[in-house]
Design a protein around this motif. Structure first.
Motif, mmCIF file in Angstrom:
data_model
loop_
_atom_site.group_PDB
_atom_site.id
_atom_site.type_symbol
_atom_site.label_atom_id
_atom_site.label_comp_id
_atom_site.label_asym_id
_atom_site.label_seq_id
_atom_site.Cartn_x
_atom_site.Cartn_y
_atom_site.Cartn_z
ATOM 1 N N SER A 1 7.549 11.483 -5.114
ATOM 2 C CA SER A 1 6.538 10.563 -5.872
ATOM 3 C C SER A 1 5.540 10.140 -5.203
ATOM 4 O O SER A 1 5.457 10.010 -3.974
ATOM 5 C CB SER A 1 7.442 9.354 -6.167
ATOM 6 O OG SER A 1 6.319 8.364 -6.526
ATOM 7 N N GLU A 2 4.476 10.177 -5.840
ATOM 8 C CA GLU A 2 2.967 9.577 -5.110
ATOM 9 C C GLU A 2 3.439 8.185 -4.580
ATOM 10 O O GLU A 2 2.781 7.990 -3.453
ATOM 11 C CB GLU A 2 2.163 9.361 -6.427
ATOM 12 C CG GLU A 2 0.786 8.696 -5.820
ATOM 13 C CD GLU A 2 0.007 8.162 -6.935
ATOM 14 O OE1 GLU A 2 0.303 8.063 -8.255
ATOM 15 O OE2 GLU A 2 -1.052 7.584 -6.507
ATOM 16 N N GLU A 3 4.373 7.451 -5.191
ATOM 17 C CA GLU A 3 4.439 6.057 -4.459
ATOM 18 C C GLU A 3 5.722 6.119 -3.421
ATOM 19 O O GLU A 3 6.121 4.976 -2.694
ATOM 20 C CB GLU A 3 5.095 5.244 -5.588
ATOM 21 C CG GLU A 3 3.913 5.031 -6.938
ATOM 22 C CD GLU A 3 2.435 4.872 -6.358
ATOM 23 O OE1 GLU A 3 1.478 5.196 -7.219
ATOM 24 O OE2 GLU A 3 2.508 4.076 -5.284
ATOM 25 N N MET A 4 6.336 7.228 -3.015
ATOM 26 C CA MET A 4 7.114 7.287 -2.022
ATOM 27 C C MET A 4 6.575 8.174 -0.700
ATOM 28 O O MET A 4 6.214 9.269 -0.894
ATOM 29 C CB MET A 4 8.581 7.812 -2.500
ATOM 30 C CG MET A 4 9.078 6.637 -3.570
ATOM 31 S SD MET A 4 10.757 7.286 -4.008
ATOM 32 C CE MET A 4 10.529 8.880 -4.594
ATOM 33 N N GLY B 1 -3.476 6.663 -13.411
ATOM 34 C CA GLY B 1 -4.412 6.041 -14.126
ATOM 35 C C GLY B 1 -4.523 4.602 -13.770
ATOM 36 O O GLY B 1 -4.751 3.787 -14.574
ATOM 37 N N SER B 2 -3.895 4.134 -12.677
ATOM 38 C CA SER B 2 -3.533 2.761 -12.214
ATOM 39 C C SER B 2 -4.736 1.730 -12.352
ATOM 40 O O SER B 2 -4.431 0.640 -12.773
ATOM 41 C CB SER B 2 -2.703 2.586 -10.804
ATOM 42 O OG SER B 2 -1.837 3.748 -10.617
ATOM 43 N N SER B 3 -5.944 2.347 -12.179
ATOM 44 C CA SER B 3 -7.146 1.451 -12.474
ATOM 45 C C SER B 3 -7.217 1.299 -13.681
ATOM 46 O O SER B 3 -8.453 0.164 -13.935
ATOM 47 C CB SER B 3 -8.483 2.324 -11.819
ATOM 48 O OG SER B 3 -8.680 3.256 -12.587
ATOM 49 N N GLU C 1 0.788 -1.069 -0.012
ATOM 50 C CA GLU C 1 0.005 -0.019 -0.072
ATOM 51 C C GLU C 1 0.770 1.151 -0.126
ATOM 52 O O GLU C 1 2.098 1.322 0.465
ATOM 53 C CB GLU C 1 -0.839 0.082 1.236
ATOM 54 C CG GLU C 1 -2.103 0.891 1.315
ATOM 55 C CD GLU C 1 -2.961 0.744 2.467
ATOM 56 O OE1 GLU C 1 -3.868 -0.449 2.443
ATOM 57 O OE2 GLU C 1 -2.908 1.551 3.302
ATOM 58 N N ASN C 2 0.833 2.277 -0.808
ATOM 59 C CA ASN C 2 1.113 3.426 -0.684
ATOM 60 C C ASN C 2 0.897 4.569 0.309
ATOM 61 O O ASN C 2 -0.058 4.112 0.940
ATOM 62 C CB ASN C 2 1.535 4.214 -2.154
ATOM 63 C CG ASN C 2 -0.152 4.566 -2.630
ATOM 64 O OD1 ASN C 2 -1.028 4.742 -1.650
ATOM 65 N ND2 ASN C 2 -0.273 4.975 -3.872
ATOM 66 N N VAL C 3 1.479 5.608 0.658
ATOM 67 C CA VAL C 3 1.270 6.698 1.681
ATOM 68 C C VAL C 3 -0.321 7.349 1.493
ATOM 69 O O VAL C 3 -0.838 7.746 2.393
ATOM 70 C CB VAL C 3 2.329 7.694 1.384
ATOM 71 C CG1 VAL C 3 2.380 8.437 0.203
ATOM 72 C CG2 VAL C 3 2.030 8.353 2.817
ATOM 73 N N LEU D 1 -7.205 14.376 -5.828
ATOM 74 C CA LEU D 1 -6.012 14.511 -6.796
ATOM 75 C C LEU D 1 -5.019 15.319 -5.928
ATOM 76 O O LEU D 1 -5.266 16.044 -4.796
ATOM 77 C CB LEU D 1 -6.208 15.125 -7.986
ATOM 78 C CG LEU D 1 -7.278 14.587 -8.841
ATOM 79 C CD1 LEU D 1 -7.525 15.088 -10.272
ATOM 80 C CD2 LEU D 1 -6.821 13.056 -9.079
ATOM 81 N N ARG D 2 -3.598 15.046 -6.109
ATOM 82 C CA ARG D 2 -2.436 15.501 -5.310
ATOM 83 C C ARG D 2 -1.975 16.650 -6.033
ATOM 84 O O ARG D 2 -1.822 16.733 -7.043
ATOM 85 C CB ARG D 2 -1.448 14.428 -5.359
ATOM 86 C CG ARG D 2 -1.662 13.191 -4.364
ATOM 87 C CD ARG D 2 -3.015 12.206 -4.413
ATOM 88 N NE ARG D 2 -3.038 11.581 -5.695
ATOM 89 C CZ ARG D 2 -3.195 10.521 -5.969
ATOM 90 N NH1 ARG D 2 -3.035 9.708 -4.958
ATOM 91 N NH2 ARG D 2 -3.299 9.957 -7.195
ATOM 92 N N LEU D 3 -1.941 17.882 -5.151
ATOM 93 C CA LEU D 3 -1.383 18.806 -5.678
ATOM 94 C C LEU D 3 -0.007 19.146 -6.365
ATOM 95 O O LEU D 3 0.123 19.672 -7.274
ATOM 96 C CB LEU D 3 -1.597 20.033 -4.327
ATOM 97 C CG LEU D 3 -0.950 21.582 -4.767
ATOM 98 C CD1 LEU D 3 -1.795 21.932 -5.840
ATOM 99 C CD2 LEU D 3 -0.959 22.351 -3.203
ATOM 100 N N GLY E 1 -2.593 5.188 0.721
ATOM 101 C CA GLY E 1 -3.635 4.400 1.229
ATOM 102 C C GLY E 1 -4.117 3.420 -0.029
ATOM 103 O O GLY E 1 -5.209 2.811 0.147
ATOM 104 N N GLU E 2 -3.650 3.534 -1.207
ATOM 105 C CA GLU E 2 -4.060 3.051 -2.303
ATOM 106 C C GLU E 2 -3.271 1.486 -2.215
ATOM 107 O O GLU E 2 -1.941 1.527 -2.040
ATOM 108 C CB GLU E 2 -3.556 3.697 -3.323
ATOM 109 C CG GLU E 2 -4.623 5.009 -3.503
ATOM 110 C CD GLU E 2 -3.914 5.858 -4.705
ATOM 111 O OE1 GLU E 2 -4.248 6.766 -5.206
ATOM 112 O OE2 GLU E 2 -2.442 5.726 -5.073
ATOM 113 N N VAL E 3 -3.718 0.438 -2.901
ATOM 114 C CA VAL E 3 -2.932 -0.763 -2.905
ATOM 115 C C VAL E 3 -2.164 -0.527 -4.245
ATOM 116 O O VAL E 3 -2.687 -0.054 -5.236
ATOM 117 C CB VAL E 3 -3.900 -1.858 -3.302
ATOM 118 C CG1 VAL E 3 -3.197 -3.277 -3.696
ATOM 119 C CG2 VAL E 3 -4.985 -2.098 -2.159
HETATM 120 MN MN MN Z 1 -2.331 5.995 -7.333
#
Ligand code: MN
Ligand code: AHG
Ligand code: MN
Ligand code: MN
Length: 336
Positions: A91-94, A118-120, A58-60, A276-278, A62-64
């Motif tokens: 990064s969104e993922e860190m 657009g991971s989904s 899971e990332n910061v 969405l992330r700023l 809260g997404e898988v």
């Molecule tokens: Mn994501």
């Protein structure tokens, strides 16, 4: 017909003729573009490469995490950490920033990215992308911290995205308009296919996730209700709707033919201003949209004027054709 020059030639022109960008920034953008070509190779493998499905972590946010979220993140880190152009990446993922290891020279830039937007859509073969934003490290004190990244979007030195769609396209601004490059797979380079992109000021096409309608605030009900009332309603024209659920694809369509994209606040999580992330979604996309003559607000204020207070801060987003964004923003301000 747009002159068919390479990304390198375009950037050298921006550096040499327009004095818009220093060599370090040109070289940084070329490294990011090469990393996106690497990501495109993984994306295009699909089931033939071990890139589909979830990574189980899971990332910061809260997404898988999807496998490709992590692969794309690693490609961008590995491509950018040794070049000497950067002090750090986010990064969104860190969870936290990635400071360039001491074994490499430190540069003056900060690179932020949503490595896979657009991971989904990954596992259902719908277009996805990579979003990036470049800031200058303004305080020259030794070392770098997350605080160095907390700059308003209007201070970006460059921003862009790579769209992994029927064509792989790099869309970029360095503050001198918006240029689009299409990947020529035979020669392995991005070739200029659009420049001086302009977003039409009016539109009859809106992009929003309608399934959230019952959670919206009154101004959004008013605006979308008027769009749905069509020619018989107060707008006097019919509207079309698109929602791809990859921000890069909705923004690309708007850059190409106009439109308005909205991810508003909703009451599911009142403490959250939006999904969405700023720093690595809204700011880079707002820079592109504004450079193409569009507008981008959080419903009340210009997004690029907002000063972030944390790395993964979220924001409501209303961006695209100027006159529609101004209408939605006016409805919010009238309602307050
Ligand atoms: Mn994501
Ligand atoms: P990411 O895949 O990087 O987490 O971003 C997804 C974002 C954005 O790309 C898209 O516009 C939005 O989430 C879609 O949200 P919904 O699935 O709620 O419609
Ligand atoms: Mn995203
Ligand atoms: Mn993402």
């Amino acid at each position: 017909m747009t002159r068919r020059i390479s990304l390198t030639q375009y950037l050298i022109e921006q550096q040499r003729e327009h004095g818009h960008i220093p060599q370090e920034l040109r070289l940084l953008i070329e490294v990011v573009a090469r990393a996106c070509k690497r990501i495109a190779i993984s994306v295009n493998k699909g089931a033939l490469g071990d890139i589909l499905g979830t990574a189980g972590s899971e990332n910061v946010q809260g997404e898988v995490q999807k496998k490709l979220d992590i692969i794309a993140n690693e490609v961008l880190i590995e491509a950018n950490e040794w070049g000497g152009h950067l002090a750090a990446m986010a990064s969104e993922e860190m969870d936290d920033i990635y400071a360039v290891p001491n074994r490499y020279p430190q540069g003056e830039y900060l690179l932020l990215f949503d490595p896979l937007d657009g991971s989904s859509n990954i596992d259902v073969n719908v277009s996805i992308g990579t979003i990036f934003s470049v800031l200058r490290k303004v305080n020259n004190a030794r070392g770098v911290s997350a605080d160095d990244f907390l700059q308003p979007g209007k201070q970006q030195a460059a921003a862009g995205y790579c769209l992994y769609g029927p064509q792989t396209m790099l869309v970029l601004t360095v503050g001198d308009g918006v240029a689009m490059f299409t990947l020529d797979r035979e020669q392995g380079s991005f070739v200029l296919t659009e420049e001086n992109v302009r977003v039409p000021e009016d539109t009859q096409e809106f992009a929003i996730n309608m399934s959230n309608q019952r959670h919206w605030d009154a101004p959004m009900h008013r605006y979308i209700g008027e769009c749905l009332d069509g020619a018989d309603g107060p707008r006097g024209k019919n509207f079309n709707m698109r929602w791809i659920a990859s921000m890069v694809t909705d923004v690309h369509r708007i850059l190409m033919r106009g439109g308005i994209f909205m991810y508003p606040w909703d009451k599911r999580d009142p403490g959250k201003p939006g999904k969405l992330r700023l720093l690595y979604e809204a700011n880079p996309m707002s820079f592109l949209i504004e450079q193409a003559g569009g507008a981008s607000t959080n419903g009340r204020q210009r997004i690029m004027a907002l000063t972030p207070t944390q790395l993964h801060e979220r924001v409501a987003v209303v961006l695209g054709s100027k006159n529609e964004v101004e209408r939605v923003t006016a409805y919010h301000l009238e309602h307050d």
